[in-house]
Write an enzyme that holds these catalytic residues in place. Structure first.
Site, mmCIF file in Angstrom:
data_model
loop_
_atom_site.group_PDB
_atom_site.id
_atom_site.type_symbol
_atom_site.label_atom_id
_atom_site.label_comp_id
_atom_site.label_asym_id
_atom_site.label_seq_id
_atom_site.Cartn_x
_atom_site.Cartn_y
_atom_site.Cartn_z
ATOM 1 N N GLY A 1 0.786 -0.863 -0.176
ATOM 2 C CA GLY A 1 0.094 -0.043 0.286
ATOM 3 C C GLY A 1 0.827 1.099 0.177
ATOM 4 O O GLY A 1 2.073 1.063 0.273
ATOM 5 N N CYS B 1 4.758 -5.982 1.674
ATOM 6 C CA CYS B 1 5.915 -4.809 1.936
ATOM 7 C C CYS B 1 4.583 -4.196 3.070
ATOM 8 O O CYS B 1 5.000 -4.242 3.701
ATOM 9 C CB CYS B 1 5.583 -4.154 0.630
ATOM 10 S SG CYS B 1 6.574 -2.353 0.479
ATOM 11 N N TYR B 2 3.731 -3.251 2.360
ATOM 12 C CA TYR B 2 2.999 -2.149 3.286
ATOM 13 C C TYR B 2 2.550 -2.828 4.525
ATOM 14 O O TYR B 2 2.649 -3.272 5.513
ATOM 15 C CB TYR B 2 2.147 -1.658 2.873
ATOM 16 C CG TYR B 2 1.356 -0.457 4.214
ATOM 17 C CD1 TYR B 2 1.697 0.491 4.219
ATOM 18 C CD2 TYR B 2 0.060 -1.226 4.664
ATOM 19 C CE1 TYR B 2 1.250 1.199 5.993
ATOM 20 C CE2 TYR B 2 -0.615 -0.962 6.018
ATOM 21 C CZ TYR B 2 -0.412 0.211 5.854
ATOM 22 O OH TYR B 2 -0.662 1.399 6.559
ATOM 23 N N HIS C 1 8.629 -7.554 -3.217
ATOM 24 C CA HIS C 1 6.973 -7.842 -3.603
ATOM 25 C C HIS C 1 7.298 -9.279 -4.301
ATOM 26 O O HIS C 1 8.034 -9.315 -5.877
ATOM 27 C CB HIS C 1 6.444 -6.901 -4.838
ATOM 28 C CG HIS C 1 6.327 -5.425 -4.290
ATOM 29 N ND1 HIS C 1 5.090 -5.219 -3.456
ATOM 30 C CD2 HIS C 1 6.888 -4.472 -4.000
ATOM 31 C CE1 HIS C 1 4.176 -4.080 -3.018
ATOM 32 N NE2 HIS C 1 5.534 -3.988 -3.193
ATOM 33 N N GLU D 1 4.682 -10.571 -5.669
ATOM 34 C CA GLU D 1 3.599 -10.400 -6.768
ATOM 35 C C GLU D 1 4.069 -10.482 -8.294
ATOM 36 O O GLU D 1 3.545 -10.297 -9.679
ATOM 37 C CB GLU D 1 2.450 -10.459 -6.365
ATOM 38 C CG GLU D 1 2.454 -8.631 -6.702
ATOM 39 C CD GLU D 1 3.476 -7.958 -5.386
ATOM 40 O OE1 GLU D 1 3.711 -8.527 -4.925
ATOM 41 O OE2 GLU D 1 3.225 -6.637 -4.916
ATOM 42 N N ASP E 1 -15.850 -11.216 -23.496
ATOM 43 C CA ASP E 1 -16.630 -11.388 -22.041
ATOM 44 C C ASP E 1 -17.947 -12.455 -22.798
ATOM 45 O O ASP E 1 -18.295 -13.620 -21.726
ATOM 46 C CB ASP E 1 -17.241 -10.694 -21.075
ATOM 47 C CG ASP E 1 -15.472 -10.106 -20.914
ATOM 48 O OD1 ASP E 1 -13.952 -10.248 -21.080
ATOM 49 O OD2 ASP E 1 -15.343 -8.334 -20.599
ATOM 50 N N LYS F 1 -9.642 -11.490 -16.263
ATOM 51 C CA LYS F 1 -9.592 -10.979 -17.906
ATOM 52 C C LYS F 1 -8.507 -13.147 -18.246
ATOM 53 O O LYS F 1 -9.843 -13.379 -19.098
ATOM 54 C CB LYS F 1 -9.249 -10.399 -18.615
ATOM 55 C CG LYS F 1 -9.400 -9.845 -19.800
ATOM 56 C CD LYS F 1 -11.148 -9.606 -20.268
ATOM 57 C CE LYS F 1 -10.954 -9.251 -21.401
ATOM 58 N NZ LYS F 1 -11.989 -8.698 -21.291
#
Ligand code: XMP
Length: 527
Positions: free
Chosen positions: A67, A94-95, A183, A185, A241, A383
């Protein structure tokens, strides 16, 4: 709407679930996607969730996201401390890692030196649970922080450090708490996915059961249970979609589904035929194909203002959709291709579904007084998952990998009045742009690439003749989510090929320009 109840409680009952607590940056969605890539179901929750609400959802693990705030700042987002007593394993990133360290008695300090970008991480002799022995001891990780974790809480083991961050990774296996300053990710953290997987499988004991085959099976069951023997309709837009939603629902209820495809005449070259080919011929879906181009051109006569165009197209679309669906009075359900990011953005989890009809899934949105219950089989999916699902269901690549396309179609890519001639010109030019992008192998790297037809003419010379023709503007952007976008640095040879072909093959066009504006300040579309 109750966003704490979960977007699809049925999914949580079916799959081991990890909740990602959002501390206000862009990272939460990325973390949730990485967890899903490890075949574990994940959902995002706000940091205001209480321990009771969290425990009620029976997660196997919790991840605190990064964050933008400093834990020392007044009003910085925090977490209900009772969450630490629920017994659910927590990974703080992180945060989130700083918060975990601070809440449990460690130290987060302003060292005056932040770390941004690539950083060398040294893993200690005991890599602990998060770092498998097989991983390299020196790793490149991605950092983005100012405050830093200087001391892990009592009873925790520090497993990795960097020159600036003494406790870059720390853990207490007994208590089930893990924190990292970097991070995992992001792709730049080479062993990041492996670390997340060790948290999910080793620390939380998650089973990797979130697979496409299983998602299809589960959704087919859910749709059957919801619709029963009633009839459902689905508006096809040509986009991925609605196509995937229709294919999935068709798998579940077969001939109880009718699709309605309103061909506005403002679609890309060949798109209308492909929708009909795919759904009617390949899937054998009952398809109402409304050829409404003439009506749209008539309605658009003399309209120049972009918002007036959108409104005109949207209103006519609804009228035509309604009257086509009118022959299906017994249809009780409306299938929509709402995705998880749409659900997150509209701030809603489960419940209040009727309010979530998204305007951009149809040209102008369906009127609220249409009395349908919604079937939204993609509500829990990102997606990229929808594309994989589409491929698994047998949809062709051209549909599965189709770029986003605005509901009002080429209408907002023709500046000034929309006429059949201009649409024909733009369709030709647009097909060349997309064809060249595909041949260059850039289709999946580019968010959107298309042609725009402005309402001006310029002088040129072709052969010995003076020409006074229209320019075509090529627009190609890279983006993650269309909120921001960068103009794509297309190779000169590619731009050259597009330009030559457009001038050579599209009558009335004598000039080609490339739009080098990012968003902001530009928008992706020209209108
Ligand atoms: P802009 O032009 O606002 O576009 O940067 C962001 C994304 O939204 C698409 N777009 C639309 N989609 N109806 C839609 O369904 C619209 O009126 C519309 N306008 C823009 C655009 O293609 C891009 O992906």
């Amino acid at each position: 709407m109750n966003e704490l109840a979960g977007v699809l409680p049925e999914m949580e009952a079916e799959y081991d679930t990890v909740l990602v607590v959002d501390f206000g940056a862009q990272y939460a969605q990325l973390i949730a996607r990485r967890v899903r890539e490890a075949h574990v179901y994940s959902e995002i929750v706000p940091h205001t969730i209480t321990a009771t609400e969290l425990a009620a959802r029976k997660p196997k693990g919790v991840i605190f996201s990064g964050g933008p705030a400093s834990v020392h700042a007044e009003g910085a987002p925090s977490i209900d401390p009772a969450i630490y007593d629920t017994g659910v394993p927590v990974l703080g990133i992180c945060y989130g890692g700083q918060l975990l360290a601070r809440d449990l008695g460690g130290e987060v300090a302003k060292t005056g030196r932040g770390e941004y970008g690539r950083t060398e991480l040294k893993i200690g002799a005991d890599g602990g649970r998060l770092f498998a022995d097989s991983l390299p001891r020196d790793q490149v990780v991605w950092m983005s922080h100012f405050d830093t974790i200087t001391e892990a809480p009592d009873g925790f083991v520090v497993t990795a450090s960097t020159p600036t961050t003494p406790a870059a990774a720390f853990e207490s296996v007994d208590r089930g708490f893990y924190g990292v300053q970097f991070h995992p990710e992001v792709v730049h953290t080479a062993a990041g996915q492996a670390l997340l997987e060790r948290f999910l499988y080793e620390a939380c004991g998650c089973r990797p059961s979130w697979t496409m085959t299983s998602i299809i099976e589960t959704q087919v069951e859910l749709v059957r249970a919801q619709v029963g023997s009633a009839r459902a309709i689905c508006g096809l837009s040509g986009g991925v979609d609605s196509a995937v939603a229709a294919a999935l629902v068709h798998k579940a209820i077969g001939s109880q589904l009718t699709c309605v495809f309103v061909d506005t005449g403002l679609m890309r070259q060949g798109e209308g035929e492909q929708v009909v080919e795919t759904f009617r011929r390949n899937f054998g879906i009952d398809l109402v194909h409304v050829r409404a181009a003439d009506q749209f051109f008539e309605k658009l006569e003399g309209i120049i203002d972009p918002e007036d165009k959108r409104k005109a197209i949207g209103e006519l679309f609804i009228r035509i959709f309604e009257s086509s669906a009118g022959g299906l009075e017994d249809a009780r359900f409306l299938v929509q291709g709402t995705l998880y990011p749409d659900v997150i953005e509209s701030g809603g989890g489960h419940g209040g579904q009727a309010a979530t009809i998204k305007s951009h899934h149809n040209v102008g949105g369906l009127p609220e007084d249409m009395d349908f219950e919604l079937v939204e089989p993609l509500r829990a999916l990102f997606k990229d998952e929808v594309r994989t699902l589409g491929a698994e269901l047998g949809l062709p690549d051209e549909i599965v990998w189709r770029q986003p396309f605005p509901g009002p179609g080429l209408g907002v890519r023709i500046i000034g009045e929309v006429t059949p001639d201009k649409v024909a010109t733009l369709q030709l030019a647009d097909a060349i742009v997309r064809d060249e992008i595909r041949k260059a192998g850039l289709e999946r790297a580019i968010w959107q690439a298309f042609a725009v037809l402005p309402d001006i003419r310029s002088v040129g010379v072709m052969g010995d003749e003076r020409t006074y023709g229209h320019p075509i503007i090529i627009r190609a952007v890279t983006s993650e989510d269309a909120m921001t976008a960068d103009w794509a640095r297309l190779p000169y040879e590619l731009l050259d090929a597009m330009s030559n072909r457009i001038i050579g093959e599209v009558p009335g066009v004598n000039r080609v320009a490339y739009d080098i504006t990012s968003k902001p300040p530009g928008t992706i579309e020209w209108e």
